[in-house]
Scaffold this motif. Structure first.
Motif, mmCIF file in Angstrom:
data_model
loop_
_atom_site.group_PDB
_atom_site.id
_atom_site.type_symbol
_atom_site.label_atom_id
_atom_site.label_comp_id
_atom_site.label_asym_id
_atom_site.label_seq_id
_atom_site.Cartn_x
_atom_site.Cartn_y
_atom_site.Cartn_z
ATOM 1 N N THR A 150 0.814 -1.225 0.000
ATOM 2 C CA THR A 150 0.000 0.000 0.000
ATOM 3 C C THR A 150 0.848 1.276 0.000
ATOM 4 N N ASN A 151 2.122 1.156 -0.349
ATOM 5 C CA ASN A 151 3.037 2.278 -0.133
ATOM 6 C C ASN A 151 3.437 3.050 -1.385
ATOM 7 N N ARG A 152 2.748 2.843 -2.485
ATOM 8 C CA ARG A 152 3.090 3.572 -3.704
ATOM 9 C C ARG A 152 2.941 5.089 -3.503
ATOM 10 N N THR A 153 1.844 5.506 -2.877
ATOM 11 C CA THR A 153 1.608 6.929 -2.674
ATOM 12 C C THR A 153 2.657 7.533 -1.743
ATOM 13 N N ALA A 154 2.974 6.830 -0.658
ATOM 14 C CA ALA A 154 3.980 7.333 0.282
ATOM 15 C C ALA A 154 5.337 7.469 -0.400
ATOM 16 N N ALA A 155 5.684 6.506 -1.237
ATOM 17 C CA ALA A 155 6.960 6.557 -1.949
ATOM 18 C C ALA A 155 6.991 7.738 -2.907
ATOM 19 N N ARG A 156 5.938 7.898 -3.666
ATOM 20 C CA ARG A 156 5.902 8.989 -4.640
ATOM 21 C C ARG A 156 5.874 10.354 -3.948
ATOM 22 N N ASP A 157 5.090 10.465 -2.857
ATOM 23 C CA ASP A 157 5.034 11.731 -2.122
ATOM 24 C C ASP A 157 6.416 12.125 -1.599
ATOM 25 N N SER A 158 7.183 11.150 -1.146
ATOM 26 C CA SER A 158 8.515 11.433 -0.626
ATOM 27 C C SER A 158 9.427 12.016 -1.697
ATOM 28 N N PHE B 224 18.604 13.774 -7.358
ATOM 29 C CA PHE B 224 17.153 13.735 -7.527
ATOM 30 C C PHE B 224 16.652 14.689 -8.609
ATOM 31 N N THR B 225 17.499 15.603 -9.057
ATOM 32 C CA THR B 225 17.053 16.683 -9.938
ATOM 33 C C THR B 225 16.477 16.179 -11.255
ATOM 34 N N HIS B 226 17.205 15.292 -11.919
ATOM 35 C CA HIS B 226 16.767 14.813 -13.230
ATOM 36 C C HIS B 226 16.441 13.313 -13.222
ATOM 37 N N ALA B 227 16.267 12.767 -12.045
ATOM 38 C CA ALA B 227 15.988 11.335 -11.943
ATOM 39 C C ALA B 227 14.567 11.028 -12.393
ATOM 40 N N ASP B 228 14.359 9.804 -12.833
ATOM 41 C CA ASP B 228 13.032 9.328 -13.218
ATOM 42 C C ASP B 228 12.252 9.025 -11.938
ATOM 43 N N VAL B 229 11.309 9.890 -11.611
ATOM 44 C CA VAL B 229 10.582 9.770 -10.346
ATOM 45 C C VAL B 229 9.821 8.450 -10.263
ATOM 46 N N ASP B 230 9.240 8.019 -11.371
ATOM 47 C CA ASP B 230 8.477 6.771 -11.343
ATOM 48 C C ASP B 230 9.367 5.579 -11.007
ATOM 49 N N ARG B 231 10.569 5.545 -11.577
ATOM 50 C CA ARG B 231 11.489 4.438 -11.282
ATOM 51 C C ARG B 231 11.942 4.488 -9.825
ATOM 52 N N LEU B 232 12.309 5.685 -9.369
ATOM 53 C CA LEU B 232 12.734 5.808 -7.973
ATOM 54 C C LEU B 232 11.610 5.459 -7.015
ATOM 55 N N ALA B 233 10.388 5.868 -7.353
ATOM 56 C CA ALA B 233 9.238 5.551 -6.496
ATOM 57 C C ALA B 233 9.035 4.041 -6.407
ATOM 58 N N THR B 234 9.288 3.348 -7.502
ATOM 59 C CA THR B 234 9.170 1.884 -7.496
ATOM 60 C C THR B 234 10.195 1.262 -6.558
ATOM 61 N N TYR B 235 11.450 1.748 -6.624
ATOM 62 C CA TYR B 235 12.487 1.230 -5.720
ATOM 63 C C TYR B 235 12.121 1.498 -4.260
ATOM 64 N N LEU B 236 11.696 2.722 -3.989
ATOM 65 C CA LEU B 236 11.369 3.087 -2.611
ATOM 66 C C LEU B 236 10.148 2.311 -2.125
ATOM 67 N N GLU B 237 9.175 2.137 -2.997
ATOM 68 C CA GLU B 237 7.990 1.360 -2.625
ATOM 69 C C GLU B 237 8.380 -0.059 -2.233
ATOM 70 N N ARG B 238 9.270 -0.675 -2.992
ATOM 71 C CA ARG B 238 9.714 -2.036 -2.678
ATOM 72 C C ARG B 238 10.404 -2.090 -1.318
ATOM 73 N N ALA B 239 11.243 -1.093 -1.047
ATOM 74 C CA ALA B 239 11.940 -1.061 0.237
ATOM 75 C C ALA B 239 10.959 -0.893 1.391
ATOM 76 N N LEU B 240 9.995 0.018 1.224
ATOM 77 C CA LEU B 240 8.985 0.220 2.264
ATOM 78 C C LEU B 240 8.158 -1.038 2.474
ATOM 79 N N ASP B 241 7.758 -1.666 1.386
ATOM 80 C CA ASP B 241 6.947 -2.878 1.491
ATOM 81 C C ASP B 241 7.711 -4.010 2.175
ATOM 82 N N ALA B 242 9.019 -4.095 1.909
ATOM 83 C CA ALA B 242 9.823 -5.148 2.532
ATOM 84 C C ALA B 242 9.875 -4.973 4.046
#
Length: 196
Positions: A82-90, A164-182
């Protein structure tokens, strides 16, 4: 002689005034922290007399307590899956937005503000999150989840890490979401993925 009608007093709406002060404080404390925010600034942005902060909240500390209560009322992060939104918001929250994580970072240096935030976190959103997590160490894992998102915001919004300036937010959000979910899944995730 013409009869004059007394001018009626402007109606007062205490609830609306209190709400305007609180909304102004939500933004100001998130942007500048406890020490960097003055009651005159909050009152000015709310369009009210600074004395009304004392009337409705008692003090700057009382107003800060109300702000913390509002921002931390509900869990900021969820159980595994359930952490996609939290990851993206961060990864997308702006510095001027009312943001509980930025409030923590910008106010933690003040001992009184830190105590207010700690007490509220431990008795509200962190506790509610811990109650939703399976497995052992739920309270510590809830604190870990909150600190992970706070750390991302610190690097992005306060330090201004250029990665973070030019990073792909969607890709980073996916990585962070996985870490949060783990972390949210705890041992249950390891039980599902480890070889039998």
């Amino acid at each position: 002689m013409a009869q004059t009608t007394p001018r009626s007093a402007r109606p007062r709406d205490a609830a609306a005034t209190k709400r305007a002060i609180l909304d102004s404080a939500l933004v100001a404390f998130s942007r500048s922290g406890f020490d960097g925010t003055g009651t005159r600034e909050i009152a000015g942005n709310a369009g009210v007399d600074p004395r009304l902060i004392t009337r409705y909240f008692g003090s700057k500390e009382g107003l800060f307590t109300e702000v913390v209560a509002e921002l931390f009322r509900t869990p900021l992060i969820g159980a595994s899956g359930t952490n996609r939104t939290a990851a993206r918001d961060s990864l997308t929250a702006e510095s001027g937005d009312p943001d509980p994580m930025l409030l923590i970072l910008r106010s933690a240096a003040n001992p009184q503000a830190a105590e207010i935030m700690r007490e509220r976190l431990e008795t509200s959103s962190q506790r509610q999150l811990a109650e939703r997590l399976p497995g052992d160490d739920a309270t510590a894992r809830a604190a870990l989840l909150l600190s992970m998102c706070t750390g991302v915001r610190m690097f992005r919004n306060i330090i201004g890490d250029t990665a973070f300036t030019h990073a792909d937010v969607d890709r980073l959000a996916t990585y962070l979401e996985r870490a949060l979910d783990a972390v949210a899944a705890g041992d249950s995730e390891q039980d599902r993925t480890s070889p039998r």
